[in-house]
Enzyme design. Structure first.
Site, PDB file in Angstrom:
ATOM      1  N   HIS A 235      27.747  61.973  86.929  1.00  0.00           N
ATOM      2  CA  HIS A 235      28.074  61.617  85.543  1.00  0.00           C
ATOM      3  C   HIS A 235      26.813  61.582  84.683  1.00  0.00           C
ATOM      4  O   HIS A 235      26.780  62.089  83.568  1.00  0.00           O
ATOM      5  CB  HIS A 235      28.714  60.221  85.475  1.00  0.00           C
ATOM      6  CG  HIS A 235      30.104  60.155  86.013  1.00  0.00           C
ATOM      7  ND1 HIS A 235      31.107  60.995  85.587  1.00  0.00           N
ATOM      8  CD2 HIS A 235      30.681  59.324  86.920  1.00  0.00           C
ATOM      9  CE1 HIS A 235      32.234  60.689  86.223  1.00  0.00           C
ATOM     10  NE2 HIS A 235      32.005  59.681  87.043  1.00  0.00           N
TER      11      HIS A 235
ATOM     12  N   HIS B 261      25.444  64.896  83.878  1.00  0.00           N
ATOM     13  CA  HIS B 261      26.331  65.515  82.888  1.00  0.00           C
ATOM     14  C   HIS B 261      25.963  65.002  81.483  1.00  0.00           C
ATOM     15  O   HIS B 261      25.780  65.782  80.540  1.00  0.00           O
ATOM     16  CB  HIS B 261      27.782  65.174  83.249  1.00  0.00           C
ATOM     17  CG  HIS B 261      28.825  65.946  82.501  1.00  0.00           C
ATOM     18  ND1 HIS B 261      30.155  65.760  82.705  1.00  0.00           N
ATOM     19  CD2 HIS B 261      28.741  66.916  81.553  1.00  0.00           C
ATOM     20  CE1 HIS B 261      30.852  66.574  81.918  1.00  0.00           C
ATOM     21  NE2 HIS B 261      30.016  67.290  81.217  1.00  0.00           N
TER      22      HIS B 261
ATOM     23  N   HIS C 116      27.748  60.355  93.161  1.00  0.00           N
ATOM     24  CA  HIS C 116      28.885  60.457  92.239  1.00  0.00           C
ATOM     25  C   HIS C 116      28.455  60.037  90.822  1.00  0.00           C
ATOM     26  O   HIS C 116      28.616  60.792  89.859  1.00  0.00           O
ATOM     27  CB  HIS C 116      30.018  59.554  92.755  1.00  0.00           C
ATOM     28  CG  HIS C 116      31.227  59.462  91.862  1.00  0.00           C
ATOM     29  ND1 HIS C 116      32.430  60.035  92.193  1.00  0.00           N
ATOM     30  CD2 HIS C 116      31.419  58.856  90.658  1.00  0.00           C
ATOM     31  CE1 HIS C 116      33.314  59.798  91.217  1.00  0.00           C
ATOM     32  NE2 HIS C 116      32.725  59.074  90.284  1.00  0.00           N
ATOM     33  N   GLU C 117      27.873  58.851  90.722  1.00  0.00           N
ATOM     34  CA  GLU C 117      27.480  58.344  89.401  1.00  0.00           C
ATOM     35  C   GLU C 117      26.338  59.174  88.820  1.00  0.00           C
ATOM     36  O   GLU C 117      26.265  59.378  87.608  1.00  0.00           O
ATOM     37  CB  GLU C 117      27.090  56.864  89.484  1.00  0.00           C
ATOM     38  CG  GLU C 117      28.207  55.924  89.963  1.00  0.00           C
ATOM     39  CD  GLU C 117      29.497  56.012  89.153  1.00  0.00           C
ATOM     40  OE1 GLU C 117      29.452  56.462  87.994  1.00  0.00           O
ATOM     41  OE2 GLU C 117      30.562  55.653  89.704  1.00  0.00           O
TER      42      GLU C 117
END
Lengths: 588, 588
Positions: free
Chosen positions: B384, B387, B380-381
């Site tokens: 980020h 991204h 999940h992190e």
């Protein structure tokens, strides 16, 4: 100890304010309705003197509701912080207060804009009571902004008070202290006791267990303490003051030179006196290293008695009879009407205060443990309460609120009279020495330590004004350094000293602490003269108490025959300390 | 566990930002100098396009310094909150940020006042990179006040952030939990573990020991939570928005109808689906009373393995290879360059986040304990961070910051892909059931629970706007009631449920949580299509990651082939949940 295990007679009787919670909400609703009535007068209240008077009568009614409501909620919260009913009331009154501020934010601007016409209105005798307070509003002319800006500034009140609210809400628990192998409960009241213990290990443990909790939450406290400094700097800035100090002193109409005079006298001119006192203490205590937490150990081997509440009243009544029957009756009322919440218990607010308004009793919160300090605190707070009582019974609701600037006089006069009473009634050299020591300690607290606090607070305010970052480390380092400088080389600072600033609520009160020094110097002058039988001084002093907030603080004090602008007042106070110190040194 | 006992290889390498603390202060000084250089352009920057460009180039340089400095200080503080050097840096950058705001407060007003001339300047190709961000400033026209008022509003930043600062600074300790007679350390990471324990007593004790600390400090948390709501309401009001919701959504240029659509879908239209799921859970767990703290007990008797960090990377690299080599290389860099701080320890910030800027690595803070949840959090992190990486490598510094509104897409796509990967590689019915269950739990968290949070937060904001008082009791009662309604009759609420709202940092982020739901619905659409081999979707998605913050969020999503305004997107997401639920019900 839980509150439930305390006898009702030893708690305050708040039912004088409201008998039921419902009554609180009934009054709150009345206040809300009244606010609308006042708001509807916005466009007409300056039309003629009748409208002007009507508006101010309603306004003062509203502020009486607010003070009464606030009093009820905050007193309850301070002894029962976990009773959510009271927290809800407290939040309700704070929120209503915000609403009042924003609804009536037109007031000051319109008053300033029409100062000519108002000056004319004030000639009307029906407005006599209002003259001083309205002139106080007009005095703000240079610091009142446009209506649009004032509205915005007043809206900030909903967000600017978080630091103080968090500080009030953050109640800490402490690990127990071991005394003779037994675990003892530690809180602020018992800390004072432990610091007097003859065993250095007990003092150290108590001090460490207490302040390590402040270290544990140092980042929270640094946030709230720097937060309140930033708040003061923010309002000073937007209201066009040169700095937070000027902004704070403007309210009392006092020159900033007075503040610096106090700092200079205590922190420069007379500091050697305090170092001499500490050196004497170290010698007498016979400590190789005297830590800051050793300073409360009784210097005098005299077993003071424990006082019951009744015994305290007996002594206090005997002390204050010098002021005459009216004053004595007030103290009796305090006892008989249960104005006082005496005992410490779990969750109760620390310290002591007197709090009340025109429509309530002047209540007192204490953490009574029956020692001399409790007795002294009691007469101190009763001094405030008597001041409130006399003011409310001699002034109209408009002028009954006296300012903090003069507030500490009434309490300190009482506290000092008590010591002189004790000295007078002393039956041995030890007892006399003990109370001389008490007097010295009192003086140290008020004429030396409070100026150190003021110095520290002034630096934090300056940092805030400069936008300087304030981490926990910077704050605690500064506080450590100020303590080290101020106490001098004979006192060794413990590693936790820096964190002890986080414990002091007065830093949240915007230049409050220097007023203690002022109060003490004024009180010493008044007490000296009264004890010398100066009847004129006694009468002037009682009139000062009755005058409440009807004049500028400096004028009130001048009427009480003491001039706070005069250097002599301060020099006299420090010489008084020196004389007591000489007398003490001789006797021990 | 102390940080010192963690191996360096398992901590993040912040020396990529600054090798020494001195470098921080050198850059801070450069930034301060640059601020003066920018300020000196105040009267000339609108004169011609060259001056305008120069000003903006300096401006972006300054913001790069600020972001880098802030990143260094806050990352350090989050793992070593007691290192005062870093607290001092953090305070320094916050204070500098205030200084920047007040020094440059002329900018927006002057831009708005000269929008015509600026629109003309923007035609210059050298300003191409700046077009979107400058148009975003001009869009604020209706909400920009006079210069005098804006200056005052900008000054409030020094006092308006105390609630969040206190919330961040208030770190709690918890009593240990007894598991099989042994005392186990409790913190937020281990709480998650204890709540999965088969012994209901362990779950209850962990839950109680954890949240009783929030109850203990309920008045502090109520102050900070209501404080941040009042702050949002204050800024919405002074900036002429109808309410805090409108103010918050204005930034993303998103209609408020989108917010209410999400609440309506989750809290009304599809809520029966969630109640059906809870009923199934209760039946399967065979509990007479299923408490809220029982909801994390694994429904499936499947012993998931423990993952080492290396094993996590192996799986993650296998999952993301669907995005091609460039993406895979980013994940390898995260590992090899030590972007991640893995393990929980005493004092470390709870939860997980990705944080970085144009001039730093996109760092990740985690509290890794080696279970599937840790693996899932990690991907999940990393979503980020990838991204951020792609955005910073494909956009100029002006446009690289993507907004929170689209931020959760990249992370949720990864998390969902991971589960599908696990389902695909499942070697037994149990394992398959286990990961279907994981998927359901994920969906529940994002498409049901976050809308409940949003609902709760919206009510608090409304209270703040109305000036309604907010005591701890009111807040915790509301939260209890929302949980009870939302989870339905099969879940019995524990007495501490109300206090659990005090634990959630997202309420301090001004309408953040609904964005998780949006992210999930968008992610489900993207993942479904990518897994179906839709190459066009894959390319559009990667371009979306590279686009950073170069367009309006809604436009960015439309470019990614998903329309957040369309009802269908949400209906699809809930039907996806329903399908998984059907499949799960069949298999168990």
């Amino acid at each position: 100890m839980e509150r439930s295990s305390i006898q009702t007679k030893d708690t305050w009787d708040l039912s004088y304010i409201y008998q039921t919670n419902q009554e609180f909400y009934t009054d709150l609703q009345k206040a809300k309705d009244l606010l609308q009535v006042i708001y509807q007068q916005k466009d007409i209240f300056l039309n003629d003197v009748d409208s002007f008077l009507k508006f101010h009568e309603d306004y003062i009614k509203l502020s009486r509701y607010i003070q009464k409501l606030h009093c009820f909620a905050h007193l309850h919260c301070d002894v029962q912080p976990n009773e959510q009913d009271y927290q809800t009331m407290y939040a309700a009154i704070l929120s209503f207060y915000d609403q009042v501020s924003s609804t009536l934010d037109f007031y000051t601007v319109m008053m300033i804009d029409h100062s000519d016409i108002i000056t004319d209105y004030l000639k009307d005798e029906r407005l006599a009571d209002y003259r001083y307070s309205i002139q106080e509003i007009l005095r703000q002319k240079k610091h009142v902004l446009s209506q649009e800006m004032e509205t915005l500034v007043s809206k900030t009140s909903s967000i600017s008070d978080i630091s103080s609210q968090v500080f009030d809400a953050l109640r800490l628990d402490y690990e127990p202290v071991h005394v003779d192998g037994e675990e003892k409960f530690l809180n602020s009241a018992t800390l004072t006791e432990f610091l007097k213990n003859k065993n250095p290990e007990v003092r150290k443990e108590a001090y460490h267990h207490f302040f390590k909790e402040y270290k544990r939450f140092e980042n929270v406290f640094a946030t709230t303490l720097s937060g309140v400094m930033k708040k003061d700097a923010f309002y000073a800035d937007v209201k066009k003051f040169a700095n937070p100090l000027e902004a704070s002193l403007f309210d009392d109409n006092v020159p900033t030179s007075l503040f610096f005079k106090i700092l200079d006298k205590a922190n420069q001119q007379y500091r050697p006196l305090f170092h001499r006192y500490n050196a004497l203490k170290k010698k007498k205590l016979n400590l190789e290293t005297m830590y800051n937490y050793d300073l409360s150990v009784p210097l005098i081997e005299y077993e003071t008695k424990k006082y019951t509440i009744e015994e305290c009243f007996d002594i206090i009544l005997d002390v204050v009879k010098i002021f005459g029957d009216d004053y004595v009756k007030i103290i009796q009322k305090a006892r008989d009407e249960r104005w006082i919440d005496y005992y410490p218990h779990s969750g109760k607010r620390i310290g002591a205060y007197s709090s009340g308004c025109y429509d309530t009793k002047p209540y007192i919160l204490m953490n009574f443990i029956g020692d001399y300090n409790s007795l002294s605190t009691m007469i101190h707070e009763l001094g405030h309460s008597a001041h409130t009582y006399l003011s409310c019974h001699n002034q109209s609701p408009v002028n009954c609120d006296y300012r903090i600037f003069v507030a500490e006089v009434a309490s300190t006069v009482n506290e000092t009279l008590l010591i002189h009473y004790m000295l007078e009634h002393a039956t041995s050299q030890e007892e006399k020495a003990y109370f001389l020591y008490e007097l010295l300690e009192n003086c140290v607290g008020l004429i030396f330590r409070q100026p150190m606090y003021a110095d520290f607070e002034h630096i934090l305010h300056t940092w805030a004004q400069e936008g300087k970052p304030m981490s926990a480390q910077m704050i605690t380092d500064l506080y450590y350094q100020k303590n080290a400088e101020y106490f001098g080389k004979d006192v060794t600072m413990d590693e936790y000293v820096g964190y002890s600033c986080f414990y002091i609520p007065h830093f949240y009160y915007n230049y409050y602490v220097y007023k203690y020094t002022l109060g003490m110097t004024v009180a010493l002058a008044i007490v000296s003269r009264i004890l010398n039988g100066d009847e004129k001084q006694k009468e002037a002093y009682l009139n000062f108490l009755k005058a409440g907030g009807s004049k500028d603080p400096v004028d009130l004090l001048k009427d009480a025959l003491v001039d706070p602008i005069d250097d002599q007042l301060y020099d006299d106070a420090f010489h008084y300390f020196e004389n007591i110190l000489n007398e003490f040194e001789e006797i021990i």
